[in-house]
Design a protein around this motif. Structure first.
Motif, PDB file in Angstrom:
ATOM      1  N   VAL A  90       0.846  -1.196   0.000  1.00 15.15           N
ATOM      2  CA  VAL A  90       0.000   0.000   0.000  1.00 15.15           C
ATOM      3  C   VAL A  90       0.883   1.249   0.000  1.00 15.15           C
ATOM      4  N   ALA A  91       1.988   1.192   0.731  1.00 12.05           N
ATOM      5  CA  ALA A  91       2.891   2.351   0.784  1.00 12.05           C
ATOM      6  C   ALA A  91       3.417   2.708  -0.607  1.00 12.05           C
ATOM      7  N   SER A  92       3.813   1.700  -1.376  1.00 11.93           N
ATOM      8  CA  SER A  92       4.338   1.982  -2.713  1.00 11.93           C
ATOM      9  C   SER A  92       3.242   2.462  -3.653  1.00 11.93           C
ATOM     10  N   ARG A  93       2.040   1.920  -3.488  1.00  7.52           N
ATOM     11  CA  ARG A  93       0.932   2.329  -4.353  1.00  7.52           C
ATOM     12  C   ARG A  93       0.465   3.745  -4.059  1.00  7.52           C
ATOM     13  N   LEU A  94       0.628   4.202  -2.819  1.00  5.76           N
ATOM     14  CA  LEU A  94       0.251   5.582  -2.486  1.00  5.76           C
ATOM     15  C   LEU A  94       1.163   6.594  -3.176  1.00  5.76           C
ATOM     16  N   ARG A  95       2.345   6.138  -3.571  1.00  7.65           N
ATOM     17  CA  ARG A  95       3.270   7.026  -4.277  1.00  7.65           C
ATOM     18  C   ARG A  95       3.164   6.870  -5.792  1.00  7.65           C
ATOM     19  N   GLY A  96       2.439   5.835  -6.241  1.00 11.12           N
ATOM     20  CA  GLY A  96       2.435   5.509  -7.659  1.00 11.12           C
ATOM     21  C   GLY A  96       1.304   6.152  -8.445  1.00 11.12           C
ATOM     22  N   GLU A 119      -3.873   7.368   5.788  1.00 17.66           N
ATOM     23  CA  GLU A 119      -3.030   7.363   4.598  1.00 17.66           C
ATOM     24  C   GLU A 119      -3.838   7.026   3.352  1.00 17.66           C
ATOM     25  N   LEU A 120      -4.787   6.086   3.484  1.00 11.30           N
ATOM     26  CA  LEU A 120      -5.637   5.731   2.345  1.00 11.30           C
ATOM     27  C   LEU A 120      -6.542   6.894   1.947  1.00 11.30           C
ATOM     28  N   ILE A 121      -7.043   7.610   2.937  1.00  8.11           N
ATOM     29  CA  ILE A 121      -7.957   8.726   2.668  1.00  8.11           C
ATOM     30  C   ILE A 121      -7.218   9.921   2.068  1.00  8.11           C
ATOM     31  N   THR A 122      -6.054  10.220   2.647  1.00  8.13           N
ATOM     32  CA  THR A 122      -5.348  11.441   2.237  1.00  8.13           C
ATOM     33  C   THR A 122      -4.391  11.218   1.065  1.00  8.13           C
ATOM     34  N   GLY A 123      -3.972   9.970   0.869  1.00 10.50           N
ATOM     35  CA  GLY A 123      -2.968   9.699  -0.153  1.00 10.50           C
ATOM     36  C   GLY A 123      -1.564  10.048   0.296  1.00 10.50           C
ATOM     37  N   MET A 124      -1.409  10.474   1.546  1.00  5.21           N
ATOM     38  CA  MET A 124      -0.107  10.849   2.087  1.00  5.21           C
ATOM     39  C   MET A 124       0.374   9.786   3.070  1.00  5.21           C
ATOM     40  N   LEU A 177      -9.453  16.475   3.846  1.00 13.58           N
ATOM     41  CA  LEU A 177      -8.611  15.308   4.076  1.00 13.58           C
ATOM     42  C   LEU A 177      -8.458  14.440   2.839  1.00 13.58           C
ATOM     43  N   VAL A 178      -9.417  14.485   1.957  1.00 10.11           N
ATOM     44  CA  VAL A 178      -9.478  13.536   0.853  1.00 10.11           C
ATOM     45  C   VAL A 178      -8.394  13.826  -0.183  1.00 10.11           C
ATOM     46  N   ASP A 179      -7.743  12.759  -0.622  1.00 12.60           N
ATOM     47  CA  ASP A 179      -6.688  12.841  -1.635  1.00 12.60           C
ATOM     48  C   ASP A 179      -7.200  13.597  -2.861  1.00 12.60           C
ATOM     49  N   ARG A 180      -6.479  14.633  -3.259  1.00 13.39           N
ATOM     50  CA  ARG A 180      -6.901  15.454  -4.407  1.00 13.39           C
ATOM     51  C   ARG A 180      -6.937  14.647  -5.694  1.00 13.39           C
ATOM     52  N   GLU A 181      -6.156  13.549  -5.749  1.00 14.59           N
ATOM     53  CA  GLU A 181      -6.141  12.711  -6.942  1.00 14.59           C
ATOM     54  C   GLU A 181      -7.501  12.056  -7.186  1.00 14.59           C
ATOM     55  N   LEU A 182      -8.338  11.995  -6.157  1.00  9.66           N
ATOM     56  CA  LEU A 182      -9.655  11.368  -6.294  1.00  9.66           C
ATOM     57  C   LEU A 182     -10.693  12.319  -6.871  1.00  9.66           C
TER      58      LEU A 182
END
Length: 448
Positions: free
Chosen positions: A290-296, A399-404, A435-440
């Motif tokens: 999950v850590a690597s996917r949050l950066r991908g 981390e899942l919610i924010t993407g950070m 809080l939500v990841d801007r990528e979403l």
């Protein structure tokens, strides 16, 4: 507790719950008689790998010592030191731990008689002294589980009838011969797992080529490997074999994984142990962590993030509620949650895990884990429980919610725990959508 989270509104529920966990603080008091009893036990033992090295006779209590479990009243209820290379005899002073419920000293080299005083412990329900060199006579124990199988002077050869009425478990057997000149043969026997030779794993990983490194950490490196039949695997090569950390992690992972089998928990394919190497072989997860996917790129979509959260929750729930004794992972974080071919969450890396009886509230150890993911009460007291894992799961949710990533967020502002303060500030200002990841974009479940 974990399973009650509803994916569509878990954000708000989690924030309130997380704030409560953040304020937890535990304390304990001195128990000098138990310190004296355990020091007496240690003095009769030879401890070549330093498994009991932090047993300090000047301590106010033993609840922070390795291999020791205490209850909520800070009384010693379990002593567990299997496969630690201990020799010597087991002192009668162990019976001075009058609240002792479990003793696990299997797969060592203890000799002498089983202390008759152990039979006087009123709460002892589990005793595993299997695979040592103990001799008789054997006391009559009122325990629910008493395992002394594998002691040749008691249960071997013509004496097998002495074990006929005992409940026999199947403990892990580590039989490593440090003096052997053969370094490419596997030197342990363990269940039905596949034992690899070092030669096989060198070939699979192209001699542990740096180009095949999937990840690294304090434990060592993980390599992508390809077996002769074409099967892709991940090979964890543990370091620090001159001390106790690497060997302890090797044993811990094998023991924990043998107890916990669940679709959301990482299974083990096999292992290799030589005098100079300890390697663990796992299925290869093509989607990484999950850590690597949050950066991908592309970013994980909202439904996938929800599925990851629920999968990790199911795995932790199994460890906490359906394993006996329950298992406390102690290092729940995005890097230790892997993703299979279908992006299902697989909780892995049990190197820091601890067993905890369901009647116990916590286990006290030296603090281990990852900055930004350690529960505050564990950090301040060394006491860990399923709440410790829930805290780590909460950070994973953030981390899942924010993407950070929590650790990177803290580094960016040079402040540990900064993500929590930021979340609490947003909660107070009722701007949770920030809080939500801007990528979403707008593609996520909103709180109604």
């Amino acid at each position: 507790m974990i399973m009650s989270l509803n994916p569509s509104n878990c954000l708000l529920v989690f924030l309130f719950f997380f704030t409560f966990l953040f304020t937890l603080c535990l304390s304990f008091e001195a128990r000098n008689p138990e310190v004296e009893a355990l020091i007496g036990v240690r003095e009769n033992l030879d401890d070549p790998h330093g498994a009991l090295s932090n047993w300090d006779e000047d301590s106010v209590d033993p609840c922070s010592w390795s291999m020791i479990t205490c209850n909520s009243d800070n009384l010693v209820t379990a002593l567990g030191a299997p496969s630690q290379g201990l020799s010597g005899s087991l002192s009668w002073m162990i019976a001075n731990l009058t609240n002792l419920k479990q003793v696990r000293l299997n797969n060592n080299s203890l000799s002498g008689a089983v202390p008759l005083s152990l039979a006087s412990l009123p709460q002892l329900t589990f005793l595993d002294l299997s695979f040592n060199n103990l001799s008789g006579p054997v006391p009559t124990f009122p325990t629910k589980t008493f395992n002394i199988f594998g002691n040749p002077l008691i249960c071997g050869g013509h004496s097998s009838e002495k074990c006929s009425n005992l409940v026999l478990a199947s403990p892990l057997s580590f039989d490593v011969n440090p003096s052997s000149d053969v370094q490419e043969e596997d030197l342990i026997k363990l269940g039905n797992l596949r034992s690899f030779t070092l030669k096989e794993l060198r070939h699979a990983t192209e001699n542990f080529s740096s180009k095949n490194i999937l990840g690294s950490g304090g434990f060592g490196n993980v390599y992508r490997g390809k077996l002769e039949d074409g099967t892709l695997v991940a090979v964890k090569r543990l370091k620090d074999l001159t001390g106790t950390t690497g060997i302890s992690q090797f044993r811990t992972e094998l023991e924990m994984i043998s107890l916990a089998v669940h679709r959301n928990l990482l299974r083990i394919v096999g292992y290799c142990a030589t005098p100079n190497e300890r390697l663990l072989v796992y299925p290869y997860m093509c989607n990484g962590s999950v850590a690597s996917r949050l950066r991908g790129k592309p970013a994980l979509d909202w439904n996938t993030r929800k599925r990851i959260a629920l999968g990790a929750a199911r795995g932790l729930l199994y460890l906490h509620e359906q394993c006996d004794p329950k298992i406390i992972h102690r290092d729940v974080k995005a890097a230790n949650v892997l993703l299979d071919d279908y992006f299902e969450a697989i909780v892995g890396d049990f190197g820091l895990a601890k067993l905890l009886d369901h009647a116990e509230s916590h286990v006290t150890t030296a603090v281990r884990g990852t900055v930004g993911h350690i529960a505050p009460e564990y950090l301040s007291t060394g006491q860990s429980s399923e709440k410790t894992d829930v805290f780590g799961f909460g950070i994973l949710l953030l981390e899942l919610i924010t993407g950070m990533r929590a650790l990177e967020f803290g580094k960016s502002v040079n402040q540990k725990g900064a993500m929590l303060e930021w979340v609490k500030k947003i909660q107070r200002e009722k701007k949770i959508e920030l809080l939500v990841d801007r990528e979403l974009g707008i593609n996520y479940d909103r709180i109604k």
